[in-house]
Motif scaffolding. Structure first.
Motif, mmCIF file in Angstrom:
data_model
loop_
_atom_site.group_PDB
_atom_site.id
_atom_site.type_symbol
_atom_site.label_atom_id
_atom_site.label_comp_id
_atom_site.label_asym_id
_atom_site.label_seq_id
_atom_site.Cartn_x
_atom_site.Cartn_y
_atom_site.Cartn_z
ATOM 1 N N HIS A 67 0.857 -1.182 0.000
ATOM 2 C CA HIS A 67 0.000 0.000 0.000
ATOM 3 C C HIS A 67 0.890 1.227 0.000
ATOM 4 O O HIS A 67 2.030 1.180 0.470
ATOM 5 C CB HIS A 67 -0.938 0.027 1.209
ATOM 6 C CG HIS A 67 -0.245 -0.283 2.496
ATOM 7 N ND1 HIS A 67 -0.537 -1.383 3.257
ATOM 8 C CD2 HIS A 67 0.755 0.343 3.154
ATOM 9 C CE1 HIS A 67 0.239 -1.422 4.320
ATOM 10 N NE2 HIS A 67 1.029 -0.379 4.278
ATOM 11 N N THR A 102 -6.169 -0.211 7.907
ATOM 12 C CA THR A 102 -6.379 -1.245 6.897
ATOM 13 C C THR A 102 -5.192 -2.182 6.955
ATOM 14 O O THR A 102 -4.043 -1.748 6.832
ATOM 15 C CB THR A 102 -6.498 -0.629 5.484
ATOM 16 O OG1 THR A 102 -7.640 0.220 5.437
ATOM 17 C CG2 THR A 102 -6.648 -1.713 4.432
ATOM 18 N N ILE A 124 -3.173 -5.220 5.253
ATOM 19 C CA ILE A 124 -2.956 -5.941 4.002
ATOM 20 C C ILE A 124 -1.764 -6.852 4.226
ATOM 21 O O ILE A 124 -0.666 -6.387 4.541
ATOM 22 C CB ILE A 124 -2.679 -5.011 2.812
ATOM 23 C CG1 ILE A 124 -3.753 -3.947 2.678
ATOM 24 C CG2 ILE A 124 -2.575 -5.821 1.519
ATOM 25 C CD1 ILE A 124 -3.508 -2.966 1.535
ATOM 26 N N TRP A 137 -4.725 7.304 -1.307
ATOM 27 C CA TRP A 137 -3.844 6.149 -1.248
ATOM 28 C C TRP A 137 -4.525 4.955 -1.896
ATOM 29 O O TRP A 137 -5.704 4.986 -2.231
ATOM 30 C CB TRP A 137 -3.448 5.827 0.190
ATOM 31 C CG TRP A 137 -4.573 5.415 1.095
ATOM 32 C CD1 TRP A 137 -5.533 6.221 1.632
ATOM 33 C CD2 TRP A 137 -4.849 4.102 1.566
ATOM 34 N NE1 TRP A 137 -6.397 5.497 2.418
ATOM 35 C CE2 TRP A 137 -6.002 4.182 2.389
ATOM 36 C CE3 TRP A 137 -4.240 2.865 1.375
ATOM 37 C CZ2 TRP A 137 -6.546 3.080 3.018
ATOM 38 C CZ3 TRP A 137 -4.784 1.763 2.005
ATOM 39 C CH2 TRP A 137 -5.922 1.867 2.815
ATOM 40 N N THR A 138 -3.764 3.896 -2.106
ATOM 41 C CA THR A 138 -4.330 2.637 -2.599
ATOM 42 C C THR A 138 -3.473 1.490 -2.101
ATOM 43 O O THR A 138 -2.425 1.691 -1.487
ATOM 44 C CB THR A 138 -4.440 2.623 -4.138
ATOM 45 O OG1 THR A 138 -5.305 1.540 -4.533
ATOM 46 C CG2 THR A 138 -3.082 2.396 -4.805
ATOM 47 N N GLY A 139 -3.946 0.271 -2.377
ATOM 48 C CA GLY A 139 -3.206 -0.913 -1.983
ATOM 49 C C GLY A 139 -3.384 -2.014 -3.001
ATOM 50 O O GLY A 139 -4.176 -1.896 -3.941
ATOM 51 N N HIS A 158 -7.183 -8.643 2.985
ATOM 52 C CA HIS A 158 -7.101 -7.405 3.750
ATOM 53 C C HIS A 158 -8.307 -7.290 4.665
ATOM 54 O O HIS A 158 -9.351 -7.904 4.433
ATOM 55 C CB HIS A 158 -6.971 -6.181 2.836
ATOM 56 C CG HIS A 158 -7.999 -6.088 1.757
ATOM 57 N ND1 HIS A 158 -7.961 -6.847 0.614
ATOM 58 C CD2 HIS A 158 -9.106 -5.314 1.639
ATOM 59 C CE1 HIS A 158 -8.986 -6.553 -0.170
ATOM 60 N NE2 HIS A 158 -9.711 -5.633 0.437
ATOM 61 N N LEU A 186 4.867 -0.101 -5.987
ATOM 62 C CA LEU A 186 3.560 -0.642 -5.612
ATOM 63 C C LEU A 186 3.025 -1.617 -6.655
ATOM 64 O O LEU A 186 2.154 -2.428 -6.353
ATOM 65 C CB LEU A 186 2.559 0.500 -5.391
ATOM 66 C CG LEU A 186 1.200 0.142 -4.816
ATOM 67 C CD1 LEU A 186 1.324 -0.634 -3.502
ATOM 68 C CD2 LEU A 186 0.357 1.387 -4.606
#
Length: 211
Positions: free
Chosen positions: A16, A130, A132, A145-147, A153, A184
């Motif tokens: 992430h 979160t 992950i 943001w992202t993952g 998750h 990423l």
């Protein structure tokens, strides 16, 4: 730690990361307060484990077509208007109740897959995270943001107030990927192999629990 979480330990994979994109958290919070005060309960969809989960989802945009609630969130409309290069699938608000948890699951959303989920916290209570793989993430309000959500998750909010997140689902085109660190979406073969292994272990764990 669960076996499906340990799969990513020592892998070196980044799971992430924040984007080179921030919105005005104060403006988002003021807009959300107006929406929350005015929106009928019937326009709040349920998310996660069904109507008893406590989660609600408020749709803002279907593609680039505004839903009724979008009128209360001009900051989101301005974001999408400025990012014409984003192929937007949908945008909505996720409301996680106090003490709420969205248990371990996996999706087909990541920078290296067809669709990416962008998340911008509006209200991020202390302790809300979160998870992950073996890592956890808590990003500041207003920070996009992202993952790699192909890995198992879980989303936790142990606080006594709601967690509110703006979610924008977009196709994974180069302008979206350019917002994030290249790591990423690096090591694709390893990333896919470990995600598949982790999901298999999660499913096995569920099967044993159900037996």
């Amino acid at each position: 730690m669960e076996s499906f979480r340990r799969v990513t330990e020592g892998s070196g994979l980044v799971l992430h990361a924040p984007a080179a994109l921030r919105l005005d958290a104060g403006a988002l919070q003021a807009e959300y307060a107006a929406l929350d005060a005015a929106l009928p309960e019937g326009e709040r969809g349920h998310f996660g484990a069904g109507s008893g989960s406590g989660w609600t989802s408020v749709p803002l945009f279907d593609g680039r077509d505004p839903c009724p609630a979008a009128a209360f969130m001009p900051s989101v409309g301005a974001l999408l208007a400025a990012r014409t290069e984003w192929p937007v699938r949908r945008a909505h608000l996720l409301r996680q109740p106090p003490g709420g948890s969205l248990a371990w699951h996996y999706d087909n959303q990541a920078l290296h897959r067809a669709e990416t989920r962008l998340l911008i916290p509006i209200h991020q209570p202390p302790g809300a995270v979160t998870l992950i793989g073996h890592e956890s993430a808590a990003y500041p309000e207003g920070q996009c943001w992202t993952g790699d959500f192909c890995f198992p998750h879980q989303v936790e909010n142990p606080a006594a107030r709601e967690r509110i997140v703006l979610v924008v689902d977009v196709l994974s085109v180069p302008p979206v990927a350019a917002l994030f660190p290249p790591v990423l979406s690096a090591e694709l073969a390893l990333r896919e192999r470990l995600a598949s292994e982790a999901v298999g272990l999660l499913l096995s764990s569920r099967a044993r629990s159900a037996a």
